[in-house]
Design an enzyme around this catalytic site. Structure first.
Site, PDB file in Angstrom:
ATOM      1  N   CYS A 157     -14.354 -41.355 -14.490  1.00 56.41           N
ATOM      2  CA  CYS A 157     -14.779 -42.359 -15.460  1.00 56.41           C
ATOM      3  C   CYS A 157     -16.277 -42.641 -15.342  1.00 56.41           C
ATOM      4  N   CYS A 179     -15.864 -42.007 -19.110  1.00 55.36           N
ATOM      5  CA  CYS A 179     -16.120 -43.206 -19.928  1.00 55.36           C
ATOM      6  C   CYS A 179     -17.590 -43.604 -19.989  1.00 55.36           C
ATOM      7  N   LYS A 235     -20.163 -40.848 -21.363  1.00 58.15           N
ATOM      8  CA  LYS A 235     -19.754 -40.646 -22.762  1.00 58.15           C
ATOM      9  C   LYS A 235     -20.201 -41.815 -23.632  1.00 58.15           C
ATOM     10  N   TYR A 287      -8.725 -37.519 -27.930  1.00 57.10           N
ATOM     11  CA  TYR A 287      -9.774 -38.487 -27.611  1.00 57.10           C
ATOM     12  C   TYR A 287     -11.142 -37.807 -27.416  1.00 57.10           C
ATOM     13  N   GLU A 344     -14.566 -37.860 -29.849  1.00 53.17           N
ATOM     14  CA  GLU A 344     -15.730 -38.596 -29.350  1.00 53.17           C
ATOM     15  C   GLU A 344     -16.967 -37.685 -29.322  1.00 53.17           C
ATOM     16  N   ALA A 403      -8.929 -47.456 -26.879  1.00 49.10           N
ATOM     17  CA  ALA A 403      -9.936 -47.255 -27.917  1.00 49.10           C
ATOM     18  C   ALA A 403     -10.405 -45.820 -27.875  1.00 49.10           C
ATOM     19  N   HIS A 407     -16.013 -66.741 -39.441  1.00 44.49           N
ATOM     20  CA  HIS A 407     -16.592 -66.199 -40.667  1.00 44.49           C
ATOM     21  C   HIS A 407     -18.103 -66.112 -40.550  1.00 44.49           C
ATOM     22  N   GLU A 447     -11.886 -61.455 -38.749  1.00 46.54           N
ATOM     23  CA  GLU A 447     -11.131 -62.526 -39.431  1.00 46.54           C
ATOM     24  C   GLU A 447     -10.095 -61.952 -40.394  1.00 46.54           C
TER      25      GLU A 447
HETATM   26  P1  FAD Z   1     -10.628 -39.987 -11.212  1.00 45.64           P
HETATM   27  O1  FAD Z   1     -11.541 -41.025 -11.731  1.00 45.64           O
HETATM   28  O2  FAD Z   1     -10.627 -38.648 -11.860  1.00 45.64           O
HETATM   29  O3  FAD Z   1     -10.962 -39.834  -9.666  1.00 45.64           O
HETATM   30  C1  FAD Z   1     -10.396 -38.813  -8.884  1.00 45.64           C
HETATM   31  C2  FAD Z   1     -11.376 -38.459  -7.788  1.00 45.64           C
HETATM   32  O4  FAD Z   1     -10.709 -37.620  -6.838  1.00 45.64           O
HETATM   33  C3  FAD Z   1     -12.577 -37.665  -8.274  1.00 45.64           C
HETATM   34  O5  FAD Z   1     -13.760 -38.273  -7.831  1.00 45.64           O
HETATM   35  C4  FAD Z   1     -12.391 -36.275  -7.651  1.00 45.64           C
HETATM   36  O6  FAD Z   1     -13.632 -35.671  -7.317  1.00 45.64           O
HETATM   37  C5  FAD Z   1     -11.608 -36.614  -6.398  1.00 45.64           C
HETATM   38  N1  FAD Z   1     -10.790 -35.518  -5.859  1.00 45.64           N
HETATM   39  C6  FAD Z   1      -9.932 -34.717  -6.514  1.00 45.64           C
HETATM   40  N2  FAD Z   1      -9.311 -33.897  -5.656  1.00 45.64           N
HETATM   41  C7  FAD Z   1      -9.782 -34.192  -4.425  1.00 45.64           C
HETATM   42  C8  FAD Z   1      -9.521 -33.698  -3.127  1.00 45.64           C
HETATM   43  N3  FAD Z   1      -8.620 -32.750  -2.905  1.00 45.64           N
HETATM   44  N4  FAD Z   1     -10.206 -34.228  -2.076  1.00 45.64           N
HETATM   45  C9  FAD Z   1     -11.133 -35.205  -2.273  1.00 45.64           C
HETATM   46  N5  FAD Z   1     -11.412 -35.720  -3.496  1.00 45.64           N
HETATM   47  C10 FAD Z   1     -10.739 -35.218  -4.546  1.00 45.64           C
HETATM   48  N6  FAD Z   1     -10.711 -43.778 -19.917  1.00 45.64           N
HETATM   49  C11 FAD Z   1     -10.918 -44.986 -20.481  1.00 45.64           C
HETATM   50  O7  FAD Z   1     -10.178 -45.938 -20.164  1.00 45.64           O
HETATM   51  N7  FAD Z   1     -11.916 -45.187 -21.390  1.00 45.64           N
HETATM   52  C12 FAD Z   1     -12.755 -44.192 -21.752  1.00 45.64           C
HETATM   53  O8  FAD Z   1     -13.649 -44.408 -22.572  1.00 45.64           O
HETATM   54  C13 FAD Z   1     -12.573 -42.922 -21.180  1.00 45.64           C
HETATM   55  N8  FAD Z   1     -13.391 -41.912 -21.502  1.00 45.64           N
HETATM   56  C14 FAD Z   1     -13.228 -40.702 -20.905  1.00 45.64           C
HETATM   57  C15 FAD Z   1     -14.081 -39.677 -21.272  1.00 45.64           C
HETATM   58  C16 FAD Z   1     -13.947 -38.430 -20.712  1.00 45.64           C
HETATM   59  C17 FAD Z   1     -14.895 -37.321 -21.114  1.00 45.64           C
HETATM   60  C18 FAD Z   1     -12.914 -38.205 -19.743  1.00 45.64           C
HETATM   61  C19 FAD Z   1     -12.765 -36.852 -19.119  1.00 45.64           C
HETATM   62  C20 FAD Z   1     -12.055 -39.215 -19.383  1.00 45.64           C
HETATM   63  C21 FAD Z   1     -12.198 -40.474 -19.967  1.00 45.64           C
HETATM   64  N9  FAD Z   1     -11.349 -41.531 -19.651  1.00 45.64           N
HETATM   65  C22 FAD Z   1     -11.524 -42.743 -20.243  1.00 45.64           C
HETATM   66  C23 FAD Z   1     -10.246 -41.352 -18.686  1.00 45.64           C
HETATM   67  C24 FAD Z   1     -10.658 -41.899 -17.303  1.00 45.64           C
HETATM   68  O9  FAD Z   1     -11.847 -41.274 -16.891  1.00 45.64           O
HETATM   69  C25 FAD Z   1      -9.549 -41.656 -16.293  1.00 45.64           C
HETATM   70  O10 FAD Z   1      -8.338 -42.201 -16.775  1.00 45.64           O
HETATM   71  C26 FAD Z   1      -9.879 -42.287 -14.942  1.00 45.64           C
HETATM   72  O11 FAD Z   1     -11.079 -41.791 -14.417  1.00 45.64           O
HETATM   73  C27 FAD Z   1      -8.739 -42.022 -13.955  1.00 45.64           C
HETATM   74  O12 FAD Z   1      -9.058 -42.502 -12.690  1.00 45.64           O
HETATM   75  P2  FAD Z   1      -8.416 -41.857 -11.382  1.00 45.64           P
HETATM   76  O13 FAD Z   1      -8.789 -42.736 -10.247  1.00 45.64           O
HETATM   77  O14 FAD Z   1      -6.992 -41.580 -11.616  1.00 45.64           O
HETATM   78  O15 FAD Z   1      -9.111 -40.452 -11.229  1.00 45.64           O
HETATM   79  P1  NDP Z   2      -5.729 -35.260 -25.497  1.00 46.70           P
HETATM   80  O1  NDP Z   2      -4.397 -35.044 -24.907  1.00 46.70           O
HETATM   81  O2  NDP Z   2      -6.099 -36.582 -26.028  1.00 46.70           O
HETATM   82  O3  NDP Z   2      -5.937 -34.219 -26.674  1.00 46.70           O
HETATM   83  C1  NDP Z   2      -5.812 -32.844 -26.464  1.00 46.70           C
HETATM   84  C2  NDP Z   2      -6.053 -32.140 -27.769  1.00 46.70           C
HETATM   85  O4  NDP Z   2      -6.101 -30.738 -27.545  1.00 46.70           O
HETATM   86  C3  NDP Z   2      -4.962 -32.379 -28.805  1.00 46.70           C
HETATM   87  O5  NDP Z   2      -5.554 -32.481 -30.063  1.00 46.70           O
HETATM   88  C4  NDP Z   2      -4.108 -31.109 -28.708  1.00 46.70           C
HETATM   89  O6  NDP Z   2      -3.498 -30.769 -29.913  1.00 46.70           O
HETATM   90  C5  NDP Z   2      -5.176 -30.086 -28.399  1.00 46.70           C
HETATM   91  N1  NDP Z   2      -4.671 -28.912 -27.689  1.00 46.70           N
HETATM   92  C6  NDP Z   2      -3.928 -28.879 -26.563  1.00 46.70           C
HETATM   93  N2  NDP Z   2      -3.700 -27.611 -26.200  1.00 46.70           N
HETATM   94  C7  NDP Z   2      -4.297 -26.836 -27.126  1.00 46.70           C
HETATM   95  C8  NDP Z   2      -4.409 -25.438 -27.292  1.00 46.70           C
HETATM   96  N3  NDP Z   2      -3.838 -24.587 -26.454  1.00 46.70           N
HETATM   97  N4  NDP Z   2      -5.107 -24.975 -28.363  1.00 46.70           N
HETATM   98  C9  NDP Z   2      -5.672 -25.827 -29.244  1.00 46.70           C
HETATM   99  N5  NDP Z   2      -5.605 -27.169 -29.124  1.00 46.70           N
HETATM  100  C10 NDP Z   2      -4.920 -27.658 -28.071  1.00 46.70           C
HETATM  101  O7  NDP Z   2      -6.728 -34.753 -24.382  1.00 46.70           O
HETATM  102  P2  NDP Z   2      -8.276 -34.953 -24.167  1.00 46.70           P
HETATM  103  O8  NDP Z   2      -8.674 -33.762 -23.388  1.00 46.70           O
HETATM  104  O9  NDP Z   2      -8.988 -35.267 -25.426  1.00 46.70           O
HETATM  105  O10 NDP Z   2      -8.341 -36.254 -23.258  1.00 46.70           O
HETATM  106  C11 NDP Z   2      -7.525 -36.354 -22.083  1.00 46.70           C
HETATM  107  C12 NDP Z   2      -7.142 -37.763 -21.804  1.00 46.70           C
HETATM  108  O11 NDP Z   2      -8.256 -38.478 -21.275  1.00 46.70           O
HETATM  109  C13 NDP Z   2      -6.748 -38.572 -23.026  1.00 46.70           C
HETATM  110  O12 NDP Z   2      -5.425 -38.334 -23.402  1.00 46.70           O
HETATM  111  C14 NDP Z   2      -6.968 -39.975 -22.560  1.00 46.70           C
HETATM  112  O13 NDP Z   2      -5.853 -40.402 -21.806  1.00 46.70           O
HETATM  113  C15 NDP Z   2      -8.182 -39.832 -21.658  1.00 46.70           C
HETATM  114  N6  NDP Z   2      -9.404 -40.189 -22.406  1.00 46.70           N
HETATM  115  C16 NDP Z   2      -9.531 -41.471 -22.861  1.00 46.70           C
HETATM  116  C17 NDP Z   2     -10.625 -41.843 -23.599  1.00 46.70           C
HETATM  117  C18 NDP Z   2     -10.748 -43.231 -24.089  1.00 46.70           C
HETATM  118  O14 NDP Z   2     -10.049 -44.104 -23.590  1.00 46.70           O
HETATM  119  N7  NDP Z   2     -11.621 -43.503 -25.048  1.00 46.70           N
HETATM  120  C19 NDP Z   2     -11.684 -40.896 -23.920  1.00 46.70           C
HETATM  121  C20 NDP Z   2     -11.452 -39.580 -23.384  1.00 46.70           C
HETATM  122  C21 NDP Z   2     -10.351 -39.256 -22.668  1.00 46.70           C
HETATM  123  P3  NDP Z   2      -2.109 -31.408 -30.392  1.00 46.70           P
HETATM  124  O15 NDP Z   2      -2.449 -32.760 -30.909  1.00 46.70           O
HETATM  125  O16 NDP Z   2      -1.644 -30.477 -31.419  1.00 46.70           O
HETATM  126  O17 NDP Z   2      -1.240 -31.475 -29.173  1.00 46.70           O
END
Ligand code: FAD
Ligand code: NDP
Length: 458
Positions: free
Chosen positions: A43, A48, A51, A177, A181, A340, A435, A440
């Protein structure tokens, strides 16, 4: 002498891992956290935060255009991608320091390196073994790329956040998502974006009206959407890449971004060997208290693939500490979790979609409003906001609220409290609006939609 080196070893210092480790240490436990990359996790370092900084940076492009309708002469403007990336990186560096200090000040030992289980009480990091009474797996997830010839030319969100320069033509594969984005960011900054969807529209699982409205608005802003299309192969040319599509057409791009979902980080962790149950995607299976099939091993966050959002990982971590260390068994209630999408325009959503409510056999009324927000009038912008409310007939309970439009995430956060409290439509109606705001509109929704023919949204 203590039986184990630590009371708790956490694998992964991301959202869930940092929160759990800090709270356990503050409760007097001896805690170590293992991190193989940057403290803060996905994140903060690759999700998050960076991004949203890019989304905010990109939004100025529209704001500068709109300002002219309000009497501003902007003159010559230019945008420096490298400066935005450098500023973003400086902020991430600051945050990494903040999270590292939080751990240190709470008395948590940071073990740098990749961790794996040697047995259910032993974690090995860089050849050294540490033991703990309790182990928490919080290793998150990573991007998943499908097997397509030439997939090695594609990048994921990890790299998209650190490009050296802004590409002119971007192919975004996926409709979830991350895909919407990044399509929004690159499009607003002037790239030509083509989004390739295997399905019929964006954001599977979201309310159908939201999905349609977002696609319309994105197309209105210049994103090209190729529906029901898959990529057969990617080839590198002299200038950029060629994607051969399932309709036999070719798509040319300077950057190919795959956002096709994520998979839990459990490979090579030694979990299965320690007896920890995993599902068919490799996610740790847990009970409602986040306990795995092995008594002293727990898991929170994306590695459990419940609801992959940061606030959910934080809530699960907090509940884990309450259950495991504070004598207060606490299960996280995932119902009515708001979320969101920071697309352009953004989406905010909480509760049931219309289709889900009908599928559950609920008798519902649907209220919907589509309007041009005030800001867009003088700006001369055509973009329209969508607000939709799903209400259970009889009980009048609000089951879901969905919005596409400026400030949707901020607005829905407040309404999520109302849903959590079980608000009814008449209570929402009895709330006096502020308003002039867009929000609203949600307390003045009066016209019920006619019962539509049942339509599939997922
Ligand atoms: P992580 O935050 O992924 O933390 C896991 C940690 O474990 C990492 O630092 C990794 O390096 C470490 N790790 C993994 N394996 C090992 C190992 N074997 N030994 C030591 N360390 C290890 N969520 C939102 O709510 N709002 C958003 O706007 C949003 N935007 C996102 C945008 C993107 C591009 C992505 C990819 C995700 C986004 N998410 C968003 C999802 C959010 O980032 C995750 O849900 C959140 O980070 C999950 O937290 P976590 O603690 O489960 O894992
Ligand atoms: P998502 O699961 O949201 O979306 C994956 C997309 O990839 C879907 O449109 C899916 O299609 C498509 N897809 C999957 N496999 C294939 C394939 N083989 N070929 C072509 N298209 C494919 O995953 P994201 O990677 O976008 O994000 C992962 C998660 O991270 C989210 O679900 C969310 O939980 C979290 N996240 C949250 C954010 C936020 O809170 N704002 C921002 C970013 C990530 P189909 O719909 O047909 O299955």
């Amino acid at each position: 002498m203590a039986e184990y080196d630590f009371d708790l070893i956490t694998l992964g210092a991301g959202s869930g891992g940092v929160r759990a480790s800090r709270l356990a240490a503050q409760a007097g436990k001896r805690v170590a956290v293992v991190e193989e990359s940057r403290v803060g996790g996905t994140c903060v370092m690759r999700g998050c935060v960076p991004k949203k900084l890019l989304v905010m940076g990109a939004h100025f492009a529209e704001d500068l255009t709109d300002a002219q309708g309000y009497g501003w002469d902007i003159g010559q403007v230019s945008f420096d991608w490298a400066r935005l990336i450098a500023a973003k990186n400086a902020e991430l560096h600051r945050l990494e320091g903040v999270y590292t200090r939080i751990l240190r000040d709470s008395g948590v030992t940071l073990l740098e390196g990749r961790g794996r289980l040697a047995d259910n009480h032993t974690v090995e990091v860089a050849g050294v073994r540490y033991t703990a009474a309790t182990i928490l797996v919080a290793t998150g997830a990573r991007p998943h790329l499908p097997k397509v010839p030439g997939i090695e030319y594609a990048i994921t969100s990890n790299e998209a956040l650190d490009l050296m320069q802004l590409p002119e033509r971007v192919a975004v594969v996926g409709g979830g998502y991350i895909a919407v984005e990044f399509a929004g960011i690159f499009n607003a900054l002037g790239a030509h974006v083509v989004q390739v969807l295997r399905g019929d529209t964006l954001l599977r699982g979201f309310d159908q009206d939201v999905r349609i409205a977002l696609a319309e608005e994105m197309i209105g802003k210049g994103v090209e959407i190729r529906r029901e299309t898959s990529v057969r192969s990617i080839e590198k040319g002299t200038k950029g890449y060629s994607l051969l599509l399932s309709d036999s057409e070719s798509l040319h791009a300077d950057l190919v971004l795959y956002a096709t979902g994520r998979r839990p980080n459990t490979d090579g962790l030694g979990l299965a060997e320690a007896g920890v149950g995993l599902d068919d995607q490799g996610a740790v299976t847990v009970d409602t208290f986040s306990r795995s099939s092995v008594d002293n091993i727990w898991a929170v966050g994306d590695v459990t693939s419940r609801l992959n959002l940061t606030p959910v990982a934080l809530a699960e971590a907090q509940a884990f500490v309450a259950t495991a260390f504070l004598g207060r068994p606490t299960a996280v209630d995932h119902a009515n979790t708001p979320s969101a999408v920071f697309s352009m325009p953004p989406v905010g959503t909480v509760g049931m979609t219309e289709t889900a409510a009908r599928r559950h056999g609920l008798s519902i009324d649907v209220y919907l409003s589509r309007f041009r927000p005030m800001r867009n009038t003088l700006a001369g912008r055509d973009e329209r906001t969508l607000m939709k409310m799903i209400v259970e007939r009889g009980s009048e309970r609000v089951l879901g609220i969905h919005m596409v439009g400026p400030d949707a995430p901020e607005i829905i956060q407040g309404f999520a409290v109302a849903l959590k409290c079980g608000a009814t439509k008449s209570q929402v109606d009895a709330t006096i609006g502020i308003h002039p705001t867009a929000a609203e509109e949600l307390v003045t929704l009066r016209d019920r939609c006619p019962d539509p023919a049942s339509e599939l949204e997922e």
